[in-house]
Design a protein around this motif. Structure first.
Motif, PDB file in Angstrom:
ATOM      1  N   ALA A   1       0.827  -1.202   0.000  1.00 37.21           N
ATOM      2  CA  ALA A   1       0.000   0.000   0.000  1.00 37.21           C
ATOM      3  C   ALA A   1       0.864   1.256   0.000  1.00 37.21           C
ATOM      4  O   ALA A   1       0.567   2.241  -0.698  1.00 37.21           O
ATOM      5  CB  ALA A   1      -0.936  -0.007   1.204  1.00 37.21           C
ATOM      6  N   LEU A   2       1.947   1.242   0.758  1.00 34.11           N
ATOM      7  CA  LEU A   2       2.852   2.384   0.788  1.00 34.11           C
ATOM      8  C   LEU A   2       3.557   2.553  -0.554  1.00 34.11           C
ATOM      9  O   LEU A   2       3.675   3.676  -1.074  1.00 34.11           O
ATOM     10  CB  LEU A   2       3.881   2.195   1.903  1.00 34.11           C
ATOM     11  CG  LEU A   2       3.360   2.409   3.323  1.00 34.11           C
ATOM     12  CD1 LEU A   2       4.329   1.816   4.336  1.00 34.11           C
ATOM     13  CD2 LEU A   2       3.155   3.901   3.602  1.00 34.11           C
ATOM     14  N   PHE A   3       4.036   1.455  -1.119  1.00 31.81           N
ATOM     15  CA  PHE A   3       4.699   1.521  -2.418  1.00 31.81           C
ATOM     16  C   PHE A   3       3.775   2.136  -3.459  1.00 31.81           C
ATOM     17  O   PHE A   3       4.163   3.048  -4.206  1.00 31.81           O
ATOM     18  CB  PHE A   3       5.130   0.113  -2.841  1.00 31.81           C
ATOM     19  CG  PHE A   3       5.907   0.063  -4.124  1.00 31.81           C
ATOM     20  CD1 PHE A   3       7.289   0.026  -4.111  1.00 31.81           C
ATOM     21  CD2 PHE A   3       5.260   0.045  -5.358  1.00 31.81           C
ATOM     22  CE1 PHE A   3       8.016  -0.025  -5.303  1.00 31.81           C
ATOM     23  CE2 PHE A   3       5.966  -0.001  -6.547  1.00 31.81           C
ATOM     24  CZ  PHE A   3       7.348  -0.035  -6.514  1.00 31.81           C
ATOM     25  N   ASP A   4       2.550   1.656  -3.501  1.00 30.35           N
ATOM     26  CA  ASP A   4       1.590   2.161  -4.492  1.00 30.35           C
ATOM     27  C   ASP A   4       1.293   3.641  -4.280  1.00 30.35           C
ATOM     28  O   ASP A   4       1.145   4.401  -5.252  1.00 30.35           O
ATOM     29  CB  ASP A   4       0.298   1.355  -4.427  1.00 30.35           C
ATOM     30  CG  ASP A   4       0.493  -0.091  -4.846  1.00 30.35           C
ATOM     31  OD1 ASP A   4       1.470  -0.374  -5.565  1.00 30.35           O
ATOM     32  OD2 ASP A   4      -0.323  -0.947  -4.444  1.00 30.35           O
ATOM     33  N   ALA A   5       1.203   4.064  -3.017  1.00 34.60           N
ATOM     34  CA  ALA A   5       0.949   5.477  -2.739  1.00 34.60           C
ATOM     35  C   ALA A   5       2.126   6.343  -3.165  1.00 34.60           C
ATOM     36  O   ALA A   5       1.948   7.461  -3.665  1.00 34.60           O
ATOM     37  CB  ALA A   5       0.654   5.670  -1.253  1.00 34.60           C
ATOM     38  N   LEU A   6       3.351   5.847  -2.983  1.00 29.85           N
ATOM     39  CA  LEU A   6       4.535   6.623  -3.333  1.00 29.85           C
ATOM     40  C   LEU A   6       4.693   6.794  -4.839  1.00 29.85           C
ATOM     41  O   LEU A   6       5.097   7.859  -5.315  1.00 29.85           O
ATOM     42  CB  LEU A   6       5.789   5.954  -2.748  1.00 29.85           C
ATOM     43  CG  LEU A   6       5.916   6.000  -1.232  1.00 29.85           C
ATOM     44  CD1 LEU A   6       7.053   5.100  -0.768  1.00 29.85           C
ATOM     45  CD2 LEU A   6       6.147   7.428  -0.733  1.00 29.85           C
ATOM     46  N   ILE A   7       4.384   5.752  -5.601  1.00 31.52           N
ATOM     47  CA  ILE A   7       4.607   5.846  -7.052  1.00 31.52           C
ATOM     48  C   ILE A   7       3.451   6.507  -7.789  1.00 31.52           C
ATOM     49  O   ILE A   7       3.549   6.766  -8.990  1.00 31.52           O
ATOM     50  CB  ILE A   7       4.869   4.454  -7.660  1.00 31.52           C
ATOM     51  CG1 ILE A   7       3.611   3.584  -7.594  1.00 31.52           C
ATOM     52  CG2 ILE A   7       6.058   3.785  -6.985  1.00 31.52           C
ATOM     53  CD1 ILE A   7       3.704   2.320  -8.434  1.00 31.52           C
ATOM     54  N   ARG A   8       2.378   6.817  -7.087  1.00 33.97           N
ATOM     55  CA  ARG A   8       1.180   7.326  -7.755  1.00 33.97           C
ATOM     56  C   ARG A   8       1.429   8.634  -8.485  1.00 33.97           C
ATOM     57  O   ARG A   8       0.781   8.933  -9.492  1.00 33.97           O
ATOM     58  CB  ARG A   8       0.056   7.480  -6.734  1.00 33.97           C
ATOM     59  CG  ARG A   8      -1.351   7.525  -7.350  1.00 33.97           C
ATOM     60  CD  ARG A   8      -2.407   7.321  -6.302  1.00 33.97           C
ATOM     61  NE  ARG A   8      -2.226   6.086  -5.568  1.00 33.97           N
ATOM     62  CZ  ARG A   8      -2.577   4.877  -6.023  1.00 33.97           C
ATOM     63  NH1 ARG A   8      -3.102   4.756  -7.218  1.00 33.97           N
ATOM     64  NH2 ARG A   8      -2.373   3.811  -5.293  1.00 33.97           N
ATOM     65  N   ARG A   9       2.376   9.425  -7.993  1.00 27.09           N
ATOM     66  CA  ARG A   9       2.647  10.729  -8.603  1.00 27.09           C
ATOM     67  C   ARG A   9       3.580  10.629  -9.809  1.00 27.09           C
ATOM     68  O   ARG A   9       3.829  11.621 -10.493  1.00 27.09           O
ATOM     69  CB  ARG A   9       3.283  11.666  -7.569  1.00 27.09           C
ATOM     70  CG  ARG A   9       4.612  11.195  -7.024  1.00 27.09           C
ATOM     71  CD  ARG A   9       5.224  12.246  -6.119  1.00 27.09           C
ATOM     72  NE  ARG A   9       5.651  13.400  -6.903  1.00 27.09           N
ATOM     73  CZ  ARG A   9       6.934  13.663  -7.174  1.00 27.09           C
ATOM     74  NH1 ARG A   9       7.886  12.860  -6.737  1.00 27.09           N
ATOM     75  NH2 ARG A   9       7.262  14.718  -7.872  1.00 27.09           N
ATOM     76  N   LEU A  10       4.139   9.456 -10.101  1.00 26.46           N
ATOM     77  CA  LEU A  10       5.136   9.328 -11.151  1.00 26.46           C
ATOM     78  C   LEU A  10       4.502   9.170 -12.529  1.00 26.46           C
ATOM     79  O   LEU A  10       3.375   8.707 -12.671  1.00 26.46           O
ATOM     80  CB  LEU A  10       6.044   8.122 -10.874  1.00 26.46           C
ATOM     81  CG  LEU A  10       6.806   8.132  -9.543  1.00 26.46           C
ATOM     82  CD1 LEU A  10       7.697   6.909  -9.455  1.00 26.46           C
ATOM     83  CD2 LEU A  10       7.621   9.413  -9.396  1.00 26.46           C
ATOM     84  N   ASP A  11       5.281   9.537 -13.556  1.00 24.96           N
ATOM     85  CA  ASP A  11       4.873   9.276 -14.925  1.00 24.96           C
ATOM     86  C   ASP A  11       5.169   7.818 -15.271  1.00 24.96           C
ATOM     87  O   ASP A  11       6.075   7.205 -14.683  1.00 24.96           O
ATOM     88  CB  ASP A  11       5.642  10.184 -15.882  1.00 24.96           C
ATOM     89  CG  ASP A  11       5.281  11.655 -15.711  1.00 24.96           C
ATOM     90  OD1 ASP A  11       4.122  11.922 -15.313  1.00 24.96           O
ATOM     91  OD2 ASP A  11       6.143  12.516 -15.953  1.00 24.96           O
ATOM     92  N   PRO A  12       4.440   7.242 -16.231  1.00 25.91           N
ATOM     93  CA  PRO A  12       4.664   5.830 -16.584  1.00 25.91           C
ATOM     94  C   PRO A  12       6.092   5.518 -17.021  1.00 25.91           C
ATOM     95  O   PRO A  12       6.558   4.379 -16.863  1.00 25.91           O
ATOM     96  CB  PRO A  12       3.665   5.598 -17.735  1.00 25.91           C
ATOM     97  CG  PRO A  12       2.593   6.615 -17.505  1.00 25.91           C
ATOM     98  CD  PRO A  12       3.280   7.811 -16.944  1.00 25.91           C
ATOM     99  N   ALA A  13       6.808   6.509 -17.554  1.00 23.32           N
ATOM    100  CA  ALA A  13       8.173   6.269 -18.032  1.00 23.32           C
ATOM    101  C   ALA A  13       9.218   6.360 -16.925  1.00 23.32           C
ATOM    102  O   ALA A  13      10.386   6.015 -17.143  1.00 23.32           O
ATOM    103  CB  ALA A  13       8.524   7.252 -19.140  1.00 23.32           C
ATOM    104  N   ASP A  14       8.834   6.815 -15.738  1.00 21.43           N
ATOM    105  CA  ASP A  14       9.792   6.992 -14.651  1.00 21.43           C
ATOM    106  C   ASP A  14      10.242   5.648 -14.083  1.00 21.43           C
ATOM    107  O   ASP A  14       9.421   4.755 -13.852  1.00 21.43           O
ATOM    108  CB  ASP A  14       9.177   7.821 -13.518  1.00 21.43           C
ATOM    109  CG  ASP A  14       9.026   9.281 -13.888  1.00 21.43           C
ATOM    110  OD1 ASP A  14       9.802   9.766 -14.731  1.00 21.43           O
ATOM    111  OD2 ASP A  14       8.127   9.939 -13.326  1.00 21.43           O
ATOM    112  N   GLU A  15      11.543   5.526 -13.841  1.00 23.09           N
ATOM    113  CA  GLU A  15      12.084   4.332 -13.205  1.00 23.09           C
ATOM    114  C   GLU A  15      12.256   4.565 -11.711  1.00 23.09           C
ATOM    115  O   GLU A  15      12.535   5.679 -11.260  1.00 23.09           O
ATOM    116  CB  GLU A  15      13.431   3.946 -13.815  1.00 23.09           C
ATOM    117  CG  GLU A  15      13.333   3.258 -15.160  1.00 23.09           C
ATOM    118  CD  GLU A  15      14.589   2.480 -15.495  1.00 23.09           C
ATOM    119  OE1 GLU A  15      15.660   2.810 -14.950  1.00 23.09           O
ATOM    120  OE2 GLU A  15      14.501   1.534 -16.313  1.00 23.09           O
TER     121      GLU A  15
END
Length: 292
Positions: free
Chosen positions: A226-240
């Motif tokens: 749940a934390l991982f998903d919340a953290l990456i939510r702001r990223l663009d699809p191309a972001d690593e």
């Protein structure tokens, strides 16, 4: 500030090693990027105040040629990182001389480090023993479950409780560092609450290439997810994204691969003394290979 130390390494001239102020350390961030460590933007500015006398630079004349940090977290624990010699000057004893100057700063403390596998024998000769591998996972993350209502942006009101939770997962109290890390510009911090108590937290930060997640501490794989998903939510699809996971935590590796990350490299966690007692099963991602 610790006193200046002079030594004469083979073929290198007179090396001057000092504990260096923050403004002298920015060059080292470029070195770590060149080495492929993928440092977080501004990491050193947040790390250095933890122990300003624990960051050492070696110089030949006016040129910086070597570095090592040996940060004292408590009366019992220290962590070694940023052990580097400038490209083209290796094999002359500059790194060893810098190490020998810095290491007494730790006193009788247990010292931890994350080293490259090729240097394990060198560290063993210095008194370190291997605890476990740490694997770096990198990739363009795929989203997981919908947002959890129990995962929230971190506010100032959460800081004390998160610092107390961090102490269960890290060998020393690092309250000051945690407060800086959670509130730093560009950092995204999330906390998972269960019955109004902290059940985990994580931080995403921009790096030289893409983003880094660390720490990612949680009571369970579900909370970590749940934390991982919340953290990456702001990223663009191309972001690593990159995440450093202790090898013994199998559920953490399952989480990383399930979100589309793959192992790219690994380091070896080593200690000079007993392995510190922490809730290892809660560590789904370490804060940094440079400071533990």
């Amino acid at each position: 500030m610790r006193p200046t130390t002079h030594t004469t390494p083979t073929g290198g001239g007179e090396l001057t090693v000092t504990a260096a102020p923050l403004d002298h350390w920015h060059e080292i961030a470029g070195w770590t990027a060149d080495e492929g460590w993928n440092p977080g933007d501004g990491d050193i500015a947040h790390f250095h105040p933890t122990d300003p006398d624990g960051f050492y630079l070696g110089r030949l004349g006016d040129r910086t040629v070597s570095a090592v940090s040996l940060v004292n977290y408590s009366a019992d624990y220290a962590f070694l990182g940023y052990y580097l010699v400038a490209a083209g000057l290796r094999g002359q004893g500059l790194g060893l001389a810098t190490w020998r100057t810095a290491f007494p700063h730790a006193g009788a403390r247990t010292v931890g480090l994350d080293g490259v596998p090729a240097q394990q024998d060198t560290y063993r000769r210095a008194g370190f023993t291997t605890a476990h591998d740490t694997l770096r996972y990198t990739g363009r993350p795929t989203p997981g479950a919908p947002p959890s209502p129990d995962t929230h942006p971190v506010t100032v009101a959460h800081l004390d409780a998160i610092a107390a939770y961090d102490r269960r997962c890290f060998p020393a109290d690092r309250r000051g560092f945690v407060a800086r890390w959670l509130t730093a510009p560009g950092h995204t911090a999330r906390v998972h609450l269960r019955d109004d108590k902290v059940a985990g937290y994580g931080v995403l930060r921009p790096a030289h290439s893409g983003y880094r997640i660390g720490p990612l501490f949680a009571d369970s794989p579900q909370t970590a997810g749940a934390l991982f998903d919340a953290l990456i939510r702001r990223l663009d699809p191309a972001d690593e994204v990159s995440l450093d996971i202790p090898e013994p935590n199998t559920p953490a590796h399952t989480l990383a691969t399930g979100r589309g990350l793959t192992p790219r490299s690994h380091t070896v966690r080593m200690y000079t003394g007993p392995v510190p007692t922490v809730d290892a099963s809660h560590t789904f991602g370490v804060t940094s290979l440079e400071l533990g």
